[in-house]
Design a protein around this motif. Sequence first.
Motif, PDB file in Angstrom:
ATOM      1  N   ASP A 122      -9.531   3.428  -5.245  1.00 58.94           N
ATOM      2  CA  ASP A 122      -8.830   3.116  -2.993  1.00 58.94           C
ATOM      3  C   ASP A 122      -8.566   1.651  -2.873  1.00 58.94           C
ATOM      4  OD1 ASP A 122      -8.549   5.349  -1.752  1.00 58.94           O
ATOM      5  OD2 ASP A 122     -10.387   5.353  -0.420  1.00 58.94           O
ATOM      6  N   THR A 123      -9.283   0.863  -3.544  1.00 58.73           N
ATOM      7  CA  THR A 123      -9.266  -0.899  -2.957  1.00 58.73           C
ATOM      8  C   THR A 123      -7.425  -0.671  -3.192  1.00 58.73           C
ATOM      9  OG1 THR A 123     -12.055  -1.032  -2.274  1.00 58.73           O
ATOM     10  CG2 THR A 123      -9.830  -3.302  -2.657  1.00 58.73           C
ATOM     11  N   PHE A 124      -6.976  -0.766  -4.716  1.00 63.29           N
ATOM     12  CA  PHE A 124      -5.892  -1.035  -5.168  1.00 63.29           C
ATOM     13  C   PHE A 124      -5.572  -0.254  -4.582  1.00 63.29           C
ATOM     14  CE2 PHE A 124      -2.892  -0.370  -8.361  1.00 63.29           C
ATOM     15  CZ  PHE A 124      -2.703  -1.399  -8.416  1.00 63.29           C
ATOM     16  N   ILE A 125      -5.304   0.444  -4.602  1.00 65.48           N
ATOM     17  CA  ILE A 125      -4.205   1.306  -3.590  1.00 65.48           C
ATOM     18  C   ILE A 125      -3.923   0.776  -2.432  1.00 65.48           C
ATOM     19  CG2 ILE A 125      -3.176   4.296  -2.533  1.00 65.48           C
ATOM     20  CD1 ILE A 125      -3.307   3.578  -5.949  1.00 65.48           C
ATOM     21  N   GLU A 126      -4.636   0.449  -1.712  1.00 65.87           N
ATOM     22  CA  GLU A 126      -4.677   0.464   0.230  1.00 65.87           C
ATOM     23  C   GLU A 126      -4.219  -1.007  -0.890  1.00 65.87           C
ATOM     24  OE1 GLU A 126      -8.236   0.002   1.723  1.00 65.87           O
ATOM     25  OE2 GLU A 126      -8.598   2.732   1.777  1.00 65.87           O
ATOM     26  N   GLY A 127      -4.552  -2.169  -0.945  1.00 68.69           N
ATOM     27  CA  GLY A 127      -3.743  -3.096  -1.507  1.00 68.69           C
ATOM     28  C   GLY A 127      -2.011  -3.018  -1.410  1.00 68.69           C
ATOM     29  N   LEU A 128      -1.884  -2.012  -2.606  1.00 69.71           N
ATOM     30  CA  LEU A 128      -0.925  -1.748  -3.241  1.00 69.71           C
ATOM     31  C   LEU A 128       0.050  -1.120  -2.207  1.00 69.71           C
ATOM     32  CD1 LEU A 128       0.958  -2.135  -5.796  1.00 69.71           C
ATOM     33  CD2 LEU A 128       0.361   0.597  -6.340  1.00 69.71           C
ATOM     34  N   THR A 129       0.077  -0.592  -0.904  1.00 73.15           N
ATOM     35  CA  THR A 129       0.370  -0.595   0.000  1.00 73.15           C
ATOM     36  C   THR A 129       1.503  -2.011   0.877  1.00 73.15           C
ATOM     37  OG1 THR A 129      -0.221   1.439  -0.062  1.00 73.15           O
ATOM     38  CG2 THR A 129       0.985   1.426   2.294  1.00 73.15           C
ATOM     39  N   ALA A 130      -0.048  -2.248   1.081  1.00 75.15           N
ATOM     40  CA  ALA A 130       0.434  -4.109   1.475  1.00 75.15           C
ATOM     41  C   ALA A 130       1.522  -4.510   0.788  1.00 75.15           C
ATOM     42  CB  ALA A 130      -0.543  -4.786   2.355  1.00 75.15           C
ATOM     43  N   CYS A 131       1.425  -5.016  -0.617  1.00 73.66           N
ATOM     44  CA  CYS A 131       2.450  -5.585  -1.828  1.00 73.66           C
ATOM     45  C   CYS A 131       3.501  -4.826  -1.722  1.00 73.66           C
ATOM     46  CB  CYS A 131       1.966  -5.644  -2.672  1.00 73.66           C
ATOM     47  SG  CYS A 131       0.695  -6.287  -3.055  1.00 73.66           S
ATOM     48  N   LEU A 143      -0.281  -9.995  -3.656  1.00 70.67           N
ATOM     49  CA  LEU A 143      -0.729 -10.071  -5.254  1.00 70.67           C
ATOM     50  C   LEU A 143      -1.488 -10.345  -5.386  1.00 70.67           C
ATOM     51  CD1 LEU A 143       0.835  -7.911  -7.099  1.00 70.67           C
ATOM     52  CD2 LEU A 143       2.365 -10.032  -7.645  1.00 70.67           C
ATOM     53  N   ARG A 144      -1.745 -11.671  -5.623  1.00 72.04           N
ATOM     54  CA  ARG A 144      -3.451 -12.075  -6.129  1.00 72.04           C
ATOM     55  C   ARG A 144      -4.107 -11.703  -4.957  1.00 72.04           C
ATOM     56  NH1 ARG A 144      -2.187 -17.339  -8.868  1.00 72.04           N
ATOM     57  NH2 ARG A 144       0.005 -17.613  -9.047  1.00 72.04           N
ATOM     58  N   LYS A 145      -4.738 -11.602  -4.385  1.00 74.62           N
ATOM     59  CA  LYS A 145      -5.930 -10.479  -3.706  1.00 74.62           C
ATOM     60  C   LYS A 145      -5.748  -9.454  -4.277  1.00 74.62           C
ATOM     61  CE  LYS A 145      -7.806  -9.072   0.919  1.00 74.62           C
ATOM     62  NZ  LYS A 145      -7.662  -9.656   2.935  1.00 74.62           N
ATOM     63  N   LEU A 146      -4.217  -9.015  -3.965  1.00 74.76           N
ATOM     64  CA  LEU A 146      -4.398  -7.617  -5.113  1.00 74.76           C
ATOM     65  C   LEU A 146      -5.233  -7.508  -6.606  1.00 74.76           C
ATOM     66  CD1 LEU A 146      -3.635  -4.235  -4.808  1.00 74.76           C
ATOM     67  CD2 LEU A 146      -1.883  -5.384  -5.993  1.00 74.76           C
ATOM     68  N   TRP A 147      -5.578  -8.260  -6.701  1.00 72.34           N
ATOM     69  CA  TRP A 147      -5.524  -8.400  -8.795  1.00 72.34           C
ATOM     70  C   TRP A 147      -6.544  -9.439  -9.260  1.00 72.34           C
ATOM     71  CZ3 TRP A 147      -4.266  -4.915 -12.221  1.00 72.34           C
ATOM     72  CH2 TRP A 147      -2.515  -4.351 -12.023  1.00 72.34           C
ATOM     73  N   GLU A 148      -7.015  -9.738  -7.826  1.00 71.61           N
ATOM     74  CA  GLU A 148      -7.959 -10.898  -8.383  1.00 71.61           C
ATOM     75  C   GLU A 148      -9.527  -9.811  -9.291  1.00 71.61           C
ATOM     76  OE1 GLU A 148     -10.976 -13.980  -5.118  1.00 71.61           O
ATOM     77  OE2 GLU A 148      -9.790 -12.166  -4.433  1.00 71.61           O
ATOM     78  N   PRO A 149     -10.109  -8.719  -8.090  1.00 68.47           N
ATOM     79  CA  PRO A 149     -11.204  -8.464  -9.190  1.00 68.47           C
ATOM     80  C   PRO A 149     -10.823  -7.925 -10.396  1.00 68.47           C
ATOM     81  CG  PRO A 149     -10.514  -7.225  -6.988  1.00 68.47           C
ATOM     82  CD  PRO A 149      -9.527  -7.990  -7.133  1.00 68.47           C
TER      83      PRO A 149
END
Length: 1448
Positions: free
Chosen positions: A468-477, A490-496
Amino acid sequence: MSVTLFDGTYSFRQNELATKGIEHGGHKMSAEQAKTFEASPFMVKARQQEEYTSKLSSERDKLRKQTDRDFQPCDDDFTSPKAFDYDRGINYYTVLGIDEYAPLEEVKKAYKKLSLLYHPDKTSGLTKEEAEERAGVFIEIKNAYLVLGDQATRRQYDRDRDSATAGSEVNGYKKRKDRVPFDATEMMKKIQEHYKPPGREIDVEVLCKLEKFFYGGAKSLLRNRRVIRDFQEFYEDKSFRIDVPKGAEEPLECKMKGGDMHLETQTDVLRFLIRSKPHKVLERRGCDLEVTKELRLRPDAHLQPFLSTAVNTVDGRTVVLWGQNPLYSQGASSNARLYVSIEGEGIGEKGHLRFAARVSARLSSHETSVVKVHSTYTKLSFSVGVPTPATVQDLKEGIRELLQWPEDHRVLVKRRSQQNAPLEDQEVLLADEEVLLDCKAEGLVEVPMTLRRARDLLAAITAFAGTDTFIEGLTACLQAAGTARHESLLRKLWEPACHSALLCGYAASLEGLWSATERALWVLRNEPDVEILQDRFGQFGFRARQPVAPWIPRRRKLPRAEVEEFLIRNCLGPASWKESLPDPGSETEPENEAPDFEKRRLQRIREEEEESRALQTFLLHGASKSLSSDRRVLKRSGPFGAAAHPLMLRREDQRAELPVECTLELQPLFPGHESMQLFTKPTCFLRFYSNVNQLRDAHTGGPSQLQPTPVYAVAVCCPTGAKRVGREEWMRLRHDLMPLLRQGPIIFLAQARQLLPRQLLMQPAASEYQSTKSISVRVGQAEQISEAEEDSSEENSGEVIQMAKQKVQESRQGEEVDFDDLDILDELEEAAAAIRKERREQRRRRRAAREVWIREAKLEAKRATHQSTNDSPGTTQEQPPWLWKQLAKEAFKRGDYYQAQLFYTKEAQCLGLEPFSVPFSDDGAANVCNEPSSHSHQAELATALSNRALCFTRLRHFDAALLDGRRASLLRPNWGRAWSRIGAAATALGAFAEACDAWRKAVQLDPCDEALEGLEEACRRSSLKVAGKEQGNEALRARDWHGAIACFTEALAAIPRQSATADGYSLLRCILYSNRSGAFARAGRWTAATRDAEFALAEGQTYPKAYTRLGVALLGCRENEKAYAAFAKALKEEERNQAASKGRQACLHLVPQWLSSAAKQRRTKLLRDACRPRRNSRVFLLSELRFGHASNEAWVHGIHATKFLDDVLILTGNVADSLRALERALTALRPKFRRIFYTPGNNEMWITPLELQMFPDSLCKLWAILELCDRLGIDVAPAAISEGLLRLACVLKAFPGVFVVPLFSWYNPEFDTEDPYPDTQFQHDKHAKWPMDPNHQVWRYMLALNKAELKRPYHGTVLTFSHFVPRSSLPVSREYGGAKVSGCAELDDQLRDARSSCHLYGHTFKNFSKEIDGVAYINYAHKSGGHDEPIPCVFDGEKICCDMASVH
């Protein structure tokens, strides 16, 4: 009483000389001849000796007068009769502990003093051996007093001793040393020490390696102690050697004398308590070994169908586990643990090795520390993830896993800031640590990335992209694509997910993840699903990109000194001077000095620019193409189609946290813990284990317990690897063997190969099952429909859900159940899974039964076709009963008794049994079957009913079993097995009267073990009166052997069973077992007779008949050597036992035929090494070892552990005196050589005082020595040691090989050609006891033992060896009659019958090496020359030789 054998070739020459004597001429010498004779050197020497003797006697008398005033010498003393027939070789003065000139009063005082100590009346409270020793000493003291207490006898004794002294002085030969049975002075010191109060018992803690307890070995230590000698006190070091037996308990207690000495008390006793040192891997708990650290499996181990892992235990031993993965087959979570127990890998044969294994969890970014690693040789940099906090040991394990190095690969790391200080394993790493890795030997140029590692990386990214976290961050990107904010989002999205880049050695950053992903896609470019992978990951900007080619450094030689270059260039100096110059060494060529440096530099710049542009594009526009902006679609399915519903994710998290366990219990696969030897260097052994027994009784212990699956283990053992000298070779060997061992069970074991997927056969295995054109069975379409229906029913799980809901509601006991609750949903899913599993099992059974029916129908159809073409139209074909019988046997073997009884029912129906027979009745003969057509059919039907009764008994249906047993007994009344079935069923039902009658009938018909145990058990549980000992004796007199066996069995049931402690029934049990053994022997059941005789002897009673019956039983089993020992013990207990005397005589005649099982087993080793390379088979000789001497024992233990593992050692006897010492010597030598050949010498035939109770005579000890050699793997029979046979066109062709042939031998007095008579004055080998004439019959019997082995077709190089000398012309010691006990001339004929090329012998210390009449004779005795004494090599792989080799 002596037993005379083989007297047909008695020496007629010796008999003639003894009876007729030597004839001499009757004429006298003339005066001239007498004058010449008197002037001869012989007479001159004789007169000189007489004069010198008189001089010594007169001087002795003068000195004695000074000490004894009552001494009055007289010339008549030399003619007076002797008070005792003394032996002048014994020093009687030393026996009494007095001076040679002591007066008579002193002689009497010494005699009285010693006789008070050693008189037989003073031996109360001593052991039998000590009493016998004291009695022998008293006899010697009495003889000494008789000689020295009488003046005339004493003077004659002194004159004879002076004459011997004068003869040695005049004639120039060496005087014979005095024989002293004991020294009275030393004996007095020992007695005084014995009567002192006991000293203290000092506890000494000794630590040794755990490997000593595992393999067995010795621990040597040096201890300083106080010594008091001649009233002087000083300190000295004393060495102690403690033997640690294999599998010894901890602490091992060993008491030794050798502590501090004291004036008032005895020497202190040291009680050594040996414990094991802390081990780096294992922890000992009793006999079990537990691996201290939990074994970590791969992160995806629960997703693999097969499990393969290795664990290192003690030094020199590794266990490889392989089999079906229980975590995969049962859907276990990643938190599952395996608990493995392997019997036989602990301390001793019953000890267990226990270790735990779990799937190593993937560490999150918060739990991971990143360590930057730089290589010292290739300048490579990579990142390693370790848990927080991390030690250097964790870093080394991470480096090995990342670089795919073996687990025991040596890793040397240093801090980058302190390059001279290596890091210790227990040091804690700091945050953002940078280390240097020494990888000069490995030549590391890049971190390897395999297909598995690439898929692991992509799978980790895939799992993260479905959250779910990736889907929400992907929308912002998506909204910020192409702007300045896109890179930060993008860095915040792929950081985990960045820590996943550590799997491939890249930095835990977005750049590292991008580089690792692009390299992984490049590695998978040739995979079938490459297009799908590239399309999916291309949506985020990941493209398959070829990585930059690494720089591979080259080595170049350093230049020599200018002077050396000048001399070499101008060819100056000696010819060999150039070769003697040292190597100047080499260095790494700098990258900027490489020939293609400029070209590679430009190419690298271009690649780096392209990579930089691609990275910038990814940072600006990554994850912005081909992605739907509909957030509901993304949240529902995710970019990779993964279900991301919160309920599903929560359920998966709960399942992952479930603690699931599986226990695997492995046992030795082969009985007796047999090992398979690998001809490697160093030599290693393989031992196999499996959990077959666990699978038979497997059951689910709880919701968190997994069912065990078939698993195998291979333990590779190299005892040499546990020592420091062989550790390096073992490490190299293990590196080479490990890839093979991980798949070893598949190659070596047929059972393990069955676990692998099988290919379908192109046609049926049996031609009978092939379909024909004329006959067709319409089952194919029906089968397809039924399978489709089953699949559809499984897919449509509505019915299963409803049944699961009912089951959950029943478990809740009527409570209202909310099926929307997650906990209830998990319980509902478990219930549904159990129902589905039960249905699958039912379908499997139906399908199996249907397949059996189809095969039977096809077979029957084909047989009917053939029958219709050959028989008349009116005939009908019955179903074959053998088919059902075979199916029943297979079902019974695998433990499926229910199916087995169904098949036996089918067989019985084919034989005429009514399908629905009425219950048994007294007139039920007609109810059994429809009149079996023949007696053979009647017997077959009875067998089928008996087998079905056994199945019913196993299923605990005792009523049905009793019914079938009665039917079978009616059909075959004289068959014991049918009555056994009745007895077993009746015993279980409590009908003991019928059970006793049935078991008694079974024993009378067939006294097998099952019937005997059943009769004894039924009689013990029954209250009825049973037969006794007298009824059994009456049956014996009536020659009813089976009836006697039944009576003695009932008598044994009437008394208590044998217990650990002695009771009042021991003698009665001994007699009953002995009588039953005699009945078994009369009935020809020799194995059962042997067992009962051993039971009788185990009662601990002195009963000669038990030994006699054991001998008879063993004689019937053709165990002639063991039978001889039993008869000899019976004669020792009862000298006039005629049966034992006849049995021993029979054994003496049968043993030379070598019919026993041990002798047959030795013959199987004849050609075991016939195909070994000839050049690798060196042969060494070791003669007159005498292991009892401390220096020789130290020399044996100092032999190199791995130098002679491909070689053969020949021992020519006189290794040790006692059997215990011989076992220690052979045990120490066995692991150092590939094979050891041995033949006993005369010292081994001695029976020491401690062995008087063990061996009645020397032949019993000889058989015990042969049994010991068989147990230790020592060869005592001929065998080939190198190639000598070649198979051509299925025919064995003989080619030159190497054979070693041992020969038994004993000395013959006629070997002394100058005096061919036995020595009557001196008894050689008086400790050897023979049941025959030792001078004329023993050597003939030893040669008879060799005759059976001389008939073999030896060829090529034949090495024979014996203990005694085979030719009288060979050098031997002839002093004191030594030639009479040195050899046997008849032995030479036997070695030539064996086509010997070289004969090795011992017994004498005169070394010899020479060829005589085509045979080379070699002797080289061990001289106890110290630790560096070499060992002779008599065969170097090509030819006979006599070279010396160092043992270090």
